[in-house]
Each structure stands twice: as C-alpha cells, then as structure tokens.
Design a protein around this motif. Structure first.
Motif, PDB file in Angstrom:
ATOM      1  N   HIS A  92       8.921   5.734  -0.886  1.00  0.00           N
ATOM      2  CA  HIS A  92       8.523   6.234  -2.478  1.00  0.00           C
ATOM      3  C   HIS A  92      10.560   5.376  -2.662  1.00  0.00           C
ATOM      4  O   HIS A  92      10.864   4.889  -2.383  1.00  0.00           O
ATOM      5  CB  HIS A  92       9.567   7.491  -2.944  1.00  0.00           C
ATOM      6  CG  HIS A  92       9.947   7.589  -2.000  1.00  0.00           C
ATOM      7  ND1 HIS A  92      11.484   8.158  -2.845  1.00  0.00           N
ATOM      8  CD2 HIS A  92      10.258   9.227  -1.386  1.00  0.00           C
ATOM      9  CE1 HIS A  92      11.860   8.561  -1.598  1.00  0.00           C
ATOM     10  NE2 HIS A  92      11.353   9.691  -0.763  1.00  0.00           N
TER      11      HIS A  92
ATOM     12  N   CYS B 233       9.328  -0.128   4.013  1.00  0.00           N
ATOM     13  CA  CYS B 233       8.889   0.004   3.496  1.00  0.00           C
ATOM     14  C   CYS B 233       9.085  -1.499   2.272  1.00  0.00           C
ATOM     15  O   CYS B 233       9.983  -2.015   2.460  1.00  0.00           O
ATOM     16  CB  CYS B 233       9.802   0.955   2.300  1.00  0.00           C
ATOM     17  SG  CYS B 233       9.997   2.772   3.211  1.00  0.00           S
TER      18      CYS B 233
ATOM     19  N   PRO C 130      -2.832   9.819   4.254  1.00  0.00           N
ATOM     20  CA  PRO C 130      -2.614  10.556   3.227  1.00  0.00           C
ATOM     21  C   PRO C 130      -1.200  10.508   3.453  1.00  0.00           C
ATOM     22  O   PRO C 130      -0.417   9.548   2.836  1.00  0.00           O
ATOM     23  CB  PRO C 130      -3.297  11.002   2.589  1.00  0.00           C
ATOM     24  CG  PRO C 130      -4.631  11.434   3.418  1.00  0.00           C
ATOM     25  CD  PRO C 130      -3.705  10.674   4.413  1.00  0.00           C
TER      26      PRO C 130
ATOM     27  N   GLY D  94       3.437  -2.224  -6.987  1.00  0.00           N
ATOM     28  CA  GLY D  94       2.996  -2.086  -6.280  1.00  0.00           C
ATOM     29  C   GLY D  94       4.284  -1.774  -5.610  1.00  0.00           C
ATOM     30  O   GLY D  94       4.910  -1.474  -4.289  1.00  0.00           O
TER      31      GLY D  94
ATOM     32  N   ASN E 221       0.514  -1.604   0.210  1.00  0.00           N
ATOM     33  CA  ASN E 221       0.127  -0.286  -0.111  1.00  0.00           C
ATOM     34  C   ASN E 221       0.753   1.285  -0.166  1.00  0.00           C
ATOM     35  O   ASN E 221       1.620   1.537   1.433  1.00  0.00           O
ATOM     36  CB  ASN E 221      -1.062   0.266   1.494  1.00  0.00           C
ATOM     37  CG  ASN E 221      -2.530  -0.766   1.042  1.00  0.00           C
ATOM     38  OD1 ASN E 221      -2.951  -0.423   0.727  1.00  0.00           O
ATOM     39  ND2 ASN E 221      -2.193  -1.875   1.702  1.00  0.00           N
ATOM     40  N   ASN E 222       1.050   1.959  -1.265  1.00  0.00           N
ATOM     41  CA  ASN E 222       1.983   3.047  -1.325  1.00  0.00           C
ATOM     42  C   ASN E 222       3.597   2.910  -0.849  1.00  0.00           C
ATOM     43  O   ASN E 222       3.724   3.346  -0.109  1.00  0.00           O
ATOM     44  CB  ASN E 222       1.455   4.436  -0.339  1.00  0.00           C
ATOM     45  CG  ASN E 222       2.143   5.546  -0.779  1.00  0.00           C
ATOM     46  OD1 ASN E 222       2.371   5.602  -2.187  1.00  0.00           O
ATOM     47  ND2 ASN E 222       1.687   6.855   0.260  1.00  0.00           N
TER      48      ASN E 222
ATOM     49  N   GLY F 237       3.678   6.115   3.525  1.00  0.00           N
ATOM     50  CA  GLY F 237       4.512   5.925   2.395  1.00  0.00           C
ATOM     51  C   GLY F 237       5.325   5.960   1.959  1.00  0.00           C
ATOM     52  O   GLY F 237       6.368   6.432   3.127  1.00  0.00           O
TER      53      GLY F 237
END
Length: 218
Positions: free
Chosen positions: A192, A161, A187, A202, A137-138, A190
């Motif tokens: 990257h 992560c 929101p 994903g 998820n993210n 997360g």
C-alpha cells in the motif's frame, strides 16, 4: 495424375531463445467443400493439411531444408464440416482458425504448411509466445517471465513494492506466472502507498497541497 504436394514455408527467429520453449501458431484458412466443387469431387481432394517444423541454430545464415527432409510433422489439421465453404472460399462465416502449440529447443525454426489436395485460401499465419509481462499488481512489481511450457505448471516469482509503497501486513510478495501468460496473486499479497502518496495506475504518486490547489508530481 500424381498427388498434389504444395508447400508454404516461413522462418521464425526467437529473441528470448534461452527461455522460450513453446510457440503458438494461429492459422486462419477457408477450405472448399470437395463435394461442392464443379465436376468434383476430385481424386485427391481433402479437407485437411499438414503443419511441419524444422529447427536451426545458425540464425545468420538460415537455410530451409528440402521439403522431403523437413522433419517433424506437428499436426494434421482437419477442418470441421460446419466450416467448409460451399461456394468460393473466403466468407468470414467459413473461416477456420487452427491453433497449434509447438515445442522448440533452438533459436530459429522454419514452419511449413503442406497441401496434398486441400482447396483452401490462407488468410493469416501468426507465430507468438506467451509472456507474464512486468506490470504492477496490487502495488507489487513482478519481473517479466516466460511461462513454463507445461499447461498444468505455474512458475513462482518474487516481487517488490512499487516506489513509495510498503508491504501490506506480513504478506510474502510472490505471484504465480501461469502458462497462459497471466499473473495469479493470492488475495493477501500486496503493498500500500506510504503516507502522503496516493494510488495512480498501479503506482504511488506524491501529493503537494496548499490552500487552493493540489498538484500530483509525475
């Protein structure tokens, strides 16, 4: 004439027995309208049936109890009038789905449907439990969790992560496992992908380039 007393009994064994405390039952039936039966309605005809449960721990040698000792009645299902069949039960327009939540404490359980006068066809019986599945998820992975049985309570779960990714900003990697079996993330939570990697379903996959081609490493 005595009251009908018919039982359909089936066994369910819970593999996640330490964590599962709630089961979902979905029973699909078609029920005949008592007032449309030829020469009816009969004395004991009704539009409802009962659902029972009996729990046990000895899953290697399970034995259903005698019906008069079955124990816990968890629901009387009364079929709404708009779903009653005026002809032969079975039309998809008159199929009725009863959803029942059962609380459990042991490894196995017998469920039973008791008929004491309903004229019905049973099309399916499904027993399931809810799971917040392990999936990204993210770009964050959260381990598989069994939700709490209380529909108003969520379970906070820490994540990490995916490979080749870093935390985005200073966010605390957590999500809420909802009673529905869905993950809920704020929101700002997360990760990257690192430089040299790109998002793919994903996850973060590496890129190798030359002057003519680009290959994604699996």
């Amino acid at each position: 004439m005595s009251t009908p007393n018919n039982w359909l009994i089936w066994q369910t064994v819970i593999t996640d027995s330490k964590n599962v405390t709630r089961l979902d039952l979905d029973i699909t039936v078609a029920v005949q309208n008592c007032f449309t039966i030829p020469n009816g309605p009969f004395q004991f005809c009704k539009h409802s049936f009962d659902v029972y449960q009996y729990e046990f721990d000895d899953v290697k040698n399970p034995r259903p109890p005698a019906v008069d000792k079955f124990g816990n009645k968890i629901r009387t299902v009364t079929v709404a009038e708009s779903y009653l069949s005026t002809t032969k039960p079975g039309s998809t327009k008159t199929r009725y789905n009863a959803h029942i939540e059962a609380t459990i404490q042991k490894r196995g359980v017998f469920f039973a449907i008791r008929d004491t006068g309903v004229c019905m066809s049973i099309f399916s019986v499904a027993v399931s439990y809810r799971v917040c599945s392990e999936k990204p998820n993210n770009f964050v992975i959260f381990e598989r969790r069994i939700p709490l049985p209380d529909n108003s309570t969520t379970l906070r779960v820490s994540g990490k992560c995916v490979d080749n990714a870093v935390v985005a900003g200073n966010s605390d990697l957590y999500a809420m496992c909802e009673s529905s079996g869905n993950w809920s993330l704020d929101p700002g939570v997360g990760c990257h992908c690192n430089a040299g990697y790109q998002p793919s379903n994903g996850y973060c996959q590496g890129l190798f380039r030359n002057s003519k081609i680009m290959v994604i490493c699996m």
